[in-house]
Scaffold this active site. Structure first.
Site, PDB file in Angstrom:
ATOM      1  N   GLU A  33       1.429 -27.283  23.733  1.00 38.86           N
ATOM      2  CA  GLU A  33       0.881 -25.949  23.425  1.00 38.86           C
ATOM      3  C   GLU A  33       1.426 -25.464  22.078  1.00 38.86           C
ATOM      4  OE1 GLU A  33       0.920 -23.093  26.683  1.00 38.86           O
ATOM      5  OE2 GLU A  33       1.398 -21.489  25.279  1.00 38.86           O
ATOM      6  N   SER A  45       6.321 -21.666  26.527  1.00 36.44           N
ATOM      7  CA  SER A  45       5.965 -22.917  27.221  1.00 36.44           C
ATOM      8  C   SER A  45       5.597 -23.976  26.198  1.00 36.44           C
ATOM      9  CB  SER A  45       4.761 -22.689  28.135  1.00 36.44           C
ATOM     10  OG  SER A  45       5.099 -21.733  29.099  1.00 36.44           O
ATOM     11  N   ARG A 103      -5.475 -21.227  26.761  1.00 35.73           N
ATOM     12  CA  ARG A 103      -4.564 -21.326  25.593  1.00 35.73           C
ATOM     13  C   ARG A 103      -5.264 -21.876  24.353  1.00 35.73           C
ATOM     14  NH1 ARG A 103      -3.066 -18.584  28.573  1.00 35.73           N
ATOM     15  NH2 ARG A 103      -1.136 -18.496  29.745  1.00 35.73           N
TER      16      ARG A 103
HETATM   17  C1  LIG Z   1      10.256 -16.143  24.866  1.00 38.87           C
HETATM   18  C2  LIG Z   1       8.787 -16.460  24.688  1.00 38.87           C
HETATM   19  C3  LIG Z   1       7.896 -16.162  25.698  1.00 38.87           C
HETATM   20  C4  LIG Z   1       6.538 -16.462  25.555  1.00 38.87           C
HETATM   21  N1  LIG Z   1       5.692 -16.168  26.578  1.00 38.87           N
HETATM   22  C5  LIG Z   1       4.384 -16.444  26.452  1.00 38.87           C
HETATM   23  C6  LIG Z   1       3.470 -16.149  27.507  1.00 38.87           C
HETATM   24  O1  LIG Z   1       3.823 -15.609  28.537  1.00 38.87           O
HETATM   25  N2  LIG Z   1       2.164 -16.474  27.325  1.00 38.87           N
HETATM   26  C7  LIG Z   1       1.709 -17.059  26.183  1.00 38.87           C
HETATM   27  O2  LIG Z   1       0.508 -17.330  26.081  1.00 38.87           O
HETATM   28  N3  LIG Z   1       2.551 -17.345  25.160  1.00 38.87           N
HETATM   29  C8  LIG Z   1       3.859 -17.058  25.260  1.00 38.87           C
HETATM   30  N4  LIG Z   1       4.726 -17.345  24.232  1.00 38.87           N
HETATM   31  C9  LIG Z   1       4.211 -18.010  23.014  1.00 38.87           C
HETATM   32  C10 LIG Z   1       3.774 -17.035  21.897  1.00 38.87           C
HETATM   33  O3  LIG Z   1       4.562 -15.869  21.914  1.00 38.87           O
HETATM   34  C11 LIG Z   1       2.301 -16.639  22.016  1.00 38.87           C
HETATM   35  O4  LIG Z   1       1.440 -17.763  21.957  1.00 38.87           O
HETATM   36  C12 LIG Z   1       1.917 -15.666  20.896  1.00 38.87           C
HETATM   37  O5  LIG Z   1       0.672 -15.125  21.164  1.00 38.87           O
HETATM   38  C13 LIG Z   1       1.922 -16.336  19.525  1.00 38.87           C
HETATM   39  O6  LIG Z   1       1.807 -15.304  18.548  1.00 38.87           O
HETATM   40  P1  LIG Z   1       2.497 -15.450  17.124  1.00 38.87           P
HETATM   41  O7  LIG Z   1       2.059 -14.301  16.298  1.00 38.87           O
HETATM   42  O8  LIG Z   1       3.957 -15.626  17.262  1.00 38.87           O
HETATM   43  O9  LIG Z   1       1.807 -16.794  16.642  1.00 38.87           O
HETATM   44  P2  LIG Z   1       2.354 -17.856  15.597  1.00 38.87           P
HETATM   45  O10 LIG Z   1       3.385 -18.722  16.243  1.00 38.87           O
HETATM   46  O11 LIG Z   1       2.711 -17.207  14.330  1.00 38.87           O
HETATM   47  O12 LIG Z   1       1.024 -18.729  15.390  1.00 38.87           O
HETATM   48  C14 LIG Z   1       0.490 -19.468  16.481  1.00 38.87           C
HETATM   49  C15 LIG Z   1      -0.850 -20.070  16.028  1.00 38.87           C
HETATM   50  O13 LIG Z   1      -1.765 -19.010  15.766  1.00 38.87           O
HETATM   51  C16 LIG Z   1      -2.249 -19.115  14.436  1.00 38.87           C
HETATM   52  N5  LIG Z   1      -2.426 -17.747  13.904  1.00 38.87           N
HETATM   53  C17 LIG Z   1      -1.557 -16.711  13.943  1.00 38.87           C
HETATM   54  N6  LIG Z   1      -2.111 -15.622  13.366  1.00 38.87           N
HETATM   55  C18 LIG Z   1      -3.333 -15.991  12.938  1.00 38.87           C
HETATM   56  C19 LIG Z   1      -4.390 -15.338  12.243  1.00 38.87           C
HETATM   57  N7  LIG Z   1      -4.303 -14.062  11.857  1.00 38.87           N
HETATM   58  N8  LIG Z   1      -5.511 -16.035  11.952  1.00 38.87           N
HETATM   59  C20 LIG Z   1      -5.626 -17.341  12.329  1.00 38.87           C
HETATM   60  N9  LIG Z   1      -4.665 -18.013  12.978  1.00 38.87           N
HETATM   61  C21 LIG Z   1      -3.540 -17.357  13.281  1.00 38.87           C
HETATM   62  C22 LIG Z   1      -1.182 -19.875  13.659  1.00 38.87           C
HETATM   63  O14 LIG Z   1      -1.721 -20.486  12.506  1.00 38.87           O
HETATM   64  C23 LIG Z   1      -0.755 -20.876  14.729  1.00 38.87           C
HETATM   65  O15 LIG Z   1      -1.673 -21.927  14.794  1.00 38.87           O
HETATM   66  C24 LIG Z   1       6.079 -17.061  24.357  1.00 38.87           C
HETATM   67  C25 LIG Z   1       6.988 -17.326  23.328  1.00 38.87           C
HETATM   68  C26 LIG Z   1       8.333 -17.029  23.484  1.00 38.87           C
HETATM   69  C27 LIG Z   1       9.288 -17.324  22.365  1.00 38.87           C
END
Ligand SMILES: Cc1cc2nc3c(=O)[nH]c(=O)nc-3n(C[C@H](O)[C@H](O)[C@H](O)COP(=O)(O)OP(=O)(O)OC[C@H]3O[C@@H](n4cnc5c(N)ncnc54)[C@H](O)[C@@H]3O)c2cc1C
Length: 287
Positions: A282, A212, A164
């Site tokens: 996380e 999580s 992660r």
């Molecule tokens: C219902 C649910 C289920 C989930 N299941 C999982 C799972 O099974 N496994 C898992 O790992 N996660 C899970 N997640 C968490 C999340 O969806 C993942 O971590 C996902 O990959 C985050 O992507 P995001 O675009 O929403 O990131 P954001 O929340 O927008 O950003 C997360 C981090 O990444 C950084 N970031 C985003 N884009 C960039 C970029 N282009 N350049 C630099 N930094 C960047 C942001 O600054 C921040 O620090 C879940 C979430 C939910 C709501």
């Protein structure tokens, strides 16, 4: 064209559906706009936060006194196939749903485990998202980042990623190259639905959450620990430890970000006092 919003409420852009305002909120469409905004912010010494789909982010109630750059409209995907090798180049705002749809349409298996993770590829690589024994770095070939005014293509071998943690702290992810080594398969859709069913059965998808809350490791499984301590269902304000999955906090009833942060800290305190284990958050705080 770059869109700017001022004092944008972040509950509209994060899956917890709460939190304060971002002083400046930019939406970019292409790489030139992305770099232009980043350079401008650096020059003006503005704090920057890159937001994908906001599904792992909680914006604190007092808001963010800086610039949020949303990548959601920067989401093209290009795919090339040669024999069993499929190479995919994704702009960082491309969602894992869009990627999975494309792979389903052409019958390429390998990433079905990620179907249902509601983030962008940028967020997934930054967090090294994973599930069911897989993680996105198993498929990353390279990441194109913008750092200190320069665009760099970094191959996976040169990135120190871990559980992660995409190993790209302070870097801006412009695009990602994935490499999948697999044959044509007729089962991609079936496999995706299998994983989605697993999620529906185990996760509180009916209430706002951010997945999580704590990182797990080989010997620390936060959901199990929280469940064993009888903490399921504990409420602070509008935030609640999910009854369905103890590793999730849900926005149960108009929670504030402060309610959620207090509940996170409460869990950390109880787990430390009872078991001497420090649970690592996380979820990313936008503050
Ligand atoms: C219902 C649910 C289920 C989930 N299941 C999982 C799972 O099974 N496994 C898992 O790992 N996660 C899970 N997640 C968490 C999340 O969806 C993942 O971590 C996902 O990959 C985050 O992507 P995001 O675009 O929403 O990131 P954001 O929340 O927008 O950003 C997360 C981090 O990444 C950084 N970031 C985003 N884009 C960039 C970029 N282009 N350049 C630099 N930094 C960047 C942001 O600054 C921040 O620090 C879940 C979430 C939910 C709501």
């Amino acid at each position: 064209m770059i869109k700017i919003k001022y004092y944008e409420p972040m509950d509209k852009h994060t899956s917890f559906k709460c939190g304060g305002y971002a002083k400046f909120f930019y939406e970019i469409d292409d790489i030139e706009e992305f770099i232009e905004i980043v350079d401008k912010c650096k020059k003006l010494k503005q704090k920057i936060f890159i937001l994908g789909n906001g599904t792992n982010t909680l914006c604190v109630d007092k808001g963010f006194d800086g610039v949020v750059i949303s990548t959601q409209n920067y989401n093209k995907i290009n795919l090339e196939k040669s024999g069993n090798i499929t190479r995919i180049q994704l702009e960082s705002g491309a969602s894992l749903f869009k990627l999975n749809k494309l792979l389903r349409d052409i019958g390429i298996e390998g990433l079905e485990w990620s179907y249902g993770i509601p983030g962008t590829i940028g967020g997934a690589v930054f967090m090294n998202a994973g599930a069911y024994g897989q993680e996105i770095y198993n498929f990353v070939e390279y990441v194109v980042v913008y750092s200190r005014g320069k665009t760099k293509k970094i191959y996976k071998e040169n990135i120190k990623y871990s559980y992660r943690n995409g190993g790209l702290k302070d870097k801006i992810i412009l695009s990602v190259g994935l490499k999948i080594n697999s044959k044509y398969s007729v089962s991609v859709k079936e496999n995706q639905l299998f994983y989605m069913q697993k999620r529906i059965a185990s996760q509180p998808l009916n209430l706002p959450n951010a997945g999580s809350v704590f990182k797990r490791s080989a010997d620390i499984i936060p959901a199990q620990i929280i469940d064993n301590l009888g903490l399921k269902g504990v409420i602070i304000g509008g935030a609640k430890i999910s009854e369905k999955h103890a590793g999730f906090i849900v926005n149960n009833n108009n929670a504030t970000a402060t309610d959620i942060v207090r509940l996170i800290e409460y869990i950390q305190k109880v787990v430390y006092e009872k078991l001497g284990i420090k649970l690592e958050r996380e979820i990313v705080l936008l503050e």
